[in-house]
Write a protein that holds these residues in place. Sequence first.
Motif, PDB file in Angstrom:
ATOM      1  N   UNK A  60       0.860  -1.229   0.118  1.00 15.21           N
ATOM      2  CA  UNK A  60       0.043  -0.112   0.128  1.00 15.21           C
ATOM      3  C   UNK A  60       0.879   1.253  -0.037  1.00 15.21           C
ATOM      4  N   UNK A  61       2.234   1.245   0.209  1.00 11.36           N
ATOM      5  CA  UNK A  61       3.052   2.356   0.341  1.00 11.36           C
ATOM      6  C   UNK A  61       2.935   3.008   1.573  1.00 11.36           C
ATOM      7  N   UNK A  62       2.462   2.432   2.501  1.00 12.79           N
ATOM      8  CA  UNK A  62       2.295   3.187   3.992  1.00 12.79           C
ATOM      9  C   UNK A  62       3.714   3.641   4.605  1.00 12.79           C
ATOM     10  N   UNK A  63       4.526   2.548   4.612  1.00 12.47           N
ATOM     11  CA  UNK A  63       6.072   2.915   4.998  1.00 12.47           C
ATOM     12  C   UNK A  63       6.686   3.744   4.203  1.00 12.47           C
ATOM     13  N   UNK A  64       6.808   3.602   3.079  1.00 10.80           N
ATOM     14  CA  UNK A  64       7.297   4.675   2.287  1.00 10.80           C
ATOM     15  C   UNK A  64       6.812   6.063   2.440  1.00 10.80           C
TER      16      UNK A  64
ATOM     17  N   UNK B 196       5.978  -5.843  -7.257  1.00  9.90           N
ATOM     18  CA  UNK B 196       6.091  -6.457  -8.727  1.00  9.90           C
ATOM     19  C   UNK B 196       5.247  -5.392  -9.847  1.00  9.90           C
ATOM     20  N   UNK B 197       5.411  -5.799 -10.806  1.00  9.63           N
ATOM     21  CA  UNK B 197       5.061  -4.980 -11.850  1.00  9.63           C
ATOM     22  C   UNK B 197       3.233  -4.879 -11.908  1.00  9.63           C
ATOM     23  N   UNK B 198       2.676  -5.908 -11.453  1.00  8.04           N
ATOM     24  CA  UNK B 198       1.160  -6.048 -11.349  1.00  8.04           C
ATOM     25  C   UNK B 198       0.709  -5.141 -10.317  1.00  8.04           C
ATOM     26  N   UNK B 199       1.569  -4.798  -9.529  1.00  4.86           N
ATOM     27  CA  UNK B 199       0.992  -4.180  -8.261  1.00  4.86           C
ATOM     28  C   UNK B 199       1.263  -2.675  -8.484  1.00  4.86           C
ATOM     29  N   UNK B 200       2.150  -2.346  -9.141  1.00  2.00           N
ATOM     30  CA  UNK B 200       2.541  -0.725  -9.251  1.00  2.00           C
ATOM     31  C   UNK B 200       1.386   0.227  -9.458  1.00  2.00           C
ATOM     32  N   UNK B 201       0.699  -0.175 -10.533  1.00  2.00           N
ATOM     33  CA  UNK B 201      -0.837   0.706 -10.744  1.00  2.00           C
ATOM     34  C   UNK B 201      -1.507   0.959  -9.556  1.00  2.00           C
TER      35      UNK B 201
ATOM     36  N   UNK C 184      -2.058   4.752  -8.128  1.00  2.08           N
ATOM     37  CA  UNK C 184      -3.277   5.207  -8.071  1.00  2.08           C
ATOM     38  C   UNK C 184      -3.378   6.072  -6.660  1.00  2.08           C
ATOM     39  N   UNK C 185      -2.889   5.620  -5.754  1.00  6.03           N
ATOM     40  CA  UNK C 185      -2.990   6.129  -4.408  1.00  6.03           C
ATOM     41  C   UNK C 185      -1.914   7.020  -3.768  1.00  6.03           C
ATOM     42  N   UNK C 186      -0.839   6.865  -4.312  1.00  3.01           N
ATOM     43  CA  UNK C 186       0.614   7.608  -3.864  1.00  3.01           C
ATOM     44  C   UNK C 186       0.304   9.039  -4.489  1.00  3.01           C
ATOM     45  N   UNK C 187       0.503  10.142  -3.727  1.00  3.78           N
ATOM     46  CA  UNK C 187       0.510  11.374  -4.597  1.00  3.78           C
ATOM     47  C   UNK C 187       1.323  12.303  -3.455  1.00  3.78           C
ATOM     48  N   UNK C 188       2.748  12.093  -3.703  1.00  5.60           N
ATOM     49  CA  UNK C 188       3.696  12.845  -2.678  1.00  5.60           C
ATOM     50  C   UNK C 188       4.900  13.175  -3.625  1.00  5.60           C
ATOM     51  N   UNK C 189       5.370  14.379  -3.478  1.00 15.70           N
ATOM     52  CA  UNK C 189       6.331  15.050  -4.215  1.00 15.70           C
ATOM     53  C   UNK C 189       7.858  14.197  -4.263  1.00 15.70           C
ATOM     54  N   UNK C 190       7.859  13.494  -2.916  1.00  7.33           N
ATOM     55  CA  UNK C 190       8.969  12.820  -2.688  1.00  7.33           C
ATOM     56  C   UNK C 190       9.055  11.258  -2.863  1.00  7.33           C
ATOM     57  N   UNK C 191       7.925  10.682  -3.610  1.00  9.41           N
ATOM     58  CA  UNK C 191       7.716   9.554  -3.995  1.00  9.41           C
ATOM     59  C   UNK C 191       7.654   8.965  -5.489  1.00  9.41           C
TER      60      UNK C 191
END
Length: 211
Positions: A46-50, A65-70, A74-81
């Motif tokens: 989910x990207x919580x830790x990052x 995995x490539x299948x998980x990246x979309x 879709x949920x990550x919106x951060x200028x440093x990520x």
Amino acid sequence: DRTALAEGMTGGMVWDAGLVLSRYLAWYLEPGSWAGKRLLELGSGTGLVGLCAAELGASVTLTDLESMCPHLERHICHPNVNVLPLTWGEALPENILNTNFHVVLGSDLAYNDDSTTRLAKTLAQLCTSDTIVILTHRRRAEAEDRFFGLLDKWFECNESQLEPEITEGSPNVEVWSLVRRAGVLGPDPNPNPHPHPHPQQQHDDAWDVFD
């Protein structure tokens, strides 16, 4: 992520080990304390830790995995990520290969015995003796013991003693800090004959386990 869960992806929900690692970072580090640091998270889910690491000032690369990246994008919106696909055990992509990461994070990565060897190989490819690695996990089976047995050959592995508040509601989760052992060389991160920042000896007997 309901879509990811419906598709049977383990990265579609926040697991206890991810919660503990997020609390661990928030408990021991001040906002901005990782400013200027380049950080990579393995198996981001989910990207919580990052995202927690980004709030500490780090420039964060989330990988899965490539299948998980979309789902991540879709949920990550951060200028440093940013989000990149990464398959454990394979040659590192150029955009990861050409980056010296100061910190590598991962939570609940070693639950599947089929992937522990590939995971250990990727960690060794990514890290130098200057890289800080922090892993959290809940011991469930012999897969975790095998994973740490592999890591111990090439990393100094130390379990952290945690404040009770960090593991509240998430029992039996451990936090480990790893540093590459000096003088132990790993496999070439990329079989292509291009120069890269982590030159490694390709034929080191210690790495025969990965062949």
